[in-house]
Design an enzyme around this catalytic site. Structure first.
Site, short mmCIF file in Angstrom:
data_model
loop_
_atom_site.label_atom_id
_atom_site.label_comp_id
_atom_site.label_asym_id
_atom_site.label_seq_id
_atom_site.Cartn_x
_atom_site.Cartn_y
_atom_site.Cartn_z
CG HIS A 27 -1.67 1.21 1.48
ND1 HIS A 27 -2.97 1.39 1.01
CD2 HIS A 27 -1.36 2.35 2.14
CE1 HIS A 27 -3.40 2.59 1.38
NE2 HIS A 27 -2.44 3.18 2.07
CD GLU A 28 2.13 3.49 3.74
OE1 GLU A 28 2.44 4.59 3.22
OE2 GLU A 28 1.13 3.34 4.45
CG HIS A 80 0.11 6.09 -0.59
ND1 HIS A 80 -1.08 6.56 -1.10
CD2 HIS A 80 -0.20 5.55 0.64
CE1 HIS A 80 -2.07 6.33 -0.25
NE2 HIS A 80 -1.58 5.71 0.80
CD GLU A 121 -5.05 6.34 2.74
OE1 GLU A 121 -4.49 5.27 2.40
OE2 GLU A 121 -4.57 7.06 3.64
#
Length: 272
Positions: free
Chosen positions: A149-150, A153, A209
């Site tokens: 997920h990071e 980003h 997100e």
């Protein structure tokens, strides 16, 4: 697709609007302060303060990477980092095996911060930091989901926007060098640390997100890694946010963790 583009451009408009508010608020503050307050202040420095917010939107990818390098170094200096020989570091090395070694052409650099806080973040220079509190909470598959997920980003450009926002939000700190006060000048010298804090504490938008969640799911799928951790990981965050645990950008982000877990489960049920 049209709806997604509409949401993206709407949020981009909001982002620009916020930056213009920063400039306007800075100007209004000094207009109300009066001439006496302005005595002894370098007007060129004040001009630079307002220009900082505007410049944020024109920062190049190279600028963002340079600022990320400095900000990450400041965070590493501030936090206690797990030694390479520690159980935390060894476990993280195992967890990230099979995951990207580079992000947007920058080498991924993983470290663990020894803190009870449940958090993780990544910057445009490939700096990825995982907190031991998060590692204590999650199993390896769940950790991979969060790390993916990071990474998402960064790969999707969200971290660049976040750094631009952090840079603009710290524009008033430029006043430190305008008053001739030595204490304030010291604050100016700590810009990298301040910028890092604002970056880490900032929140992403709802669409960002969700996009990062899907990026992680797709990344794990392509890497042939278990994806169920994305569901159980968000379920754990949902329970944690309902308790008395310290605040975390992972738990305070939106949409709610329960919704994100349900979306990941839906994708699993559909076979990806």
């Amino acid at each position: 697709m049209a709806a997604a583009l509409h949401i993206y451009f709407r949020e981009l408009q909001v982002h620009y609007f916020r930056l213009h508010l920063i400039v306007a608020a800075t100007s209004a503050t000094f207009a109300l302060a009066g001439c006496e307050t302005m005595k002894g202040i370098d007007t060129q420095s004040l001009t630079n303060v307002g220009g900082t917010a505007v410049k944020a939107m024109s920062l190049s990818d190279g600028d963002i990477v340079t600022m990320s390098v400095e900000s990450c170094a400041a965070m590493d200096q501030k936090n206690k980092t797990a030694a390479a020989s520690s159980d935390y570091a060894k476990r993280l090395d195992q967890v990230v095996k099979g995951m990207p070694a580079t992000i947007n052409g920058k080498s991924a650099n993983y470290k663990v911060y020894l803190t009870e806080e449940v958090n993780a973040w990544a910057m445009a220079n490939g700096c990825i930091r995982v907190y031991s509190g998060l590692m204590d909470l999650m199993n390896d598959d769940e950790l991979r989901g969060v790390i993916g997920h990071e990474i998402g980003h960064v790969a999707l450009g969200h971290s660049k926007t976040r750094m631009q926002t952090a840079y603009a939000a710290s524009a008033v700190r430029g006043l430190a060098g305008a008053t001739g006060n030595s204490a304030l000048k010291a604050l100016s010298e700590s810009q990298a640390g301040e910028l890092a804090e604002k970056f880490v504490n900032a929140q992403f938008s709802q669409s960002q997100e969700s996009a990062a969640d899907d990026y992680s799911f797709d990344l794990l799928t392509a890497s042939k890694l278990e994806r169920k951790g994305l569901v159980t990981g968000f379920q754990k965050l949902a329970k944690l946010s309902a308790g008395s645990a310290p605040g975390s950008s992972l738990m305070s982000s939106h949409p709610p963790s329960e919704t994100r877990a349900a979306h990941m489960q839906k994708r699993l049920d559909k076979g990806g």
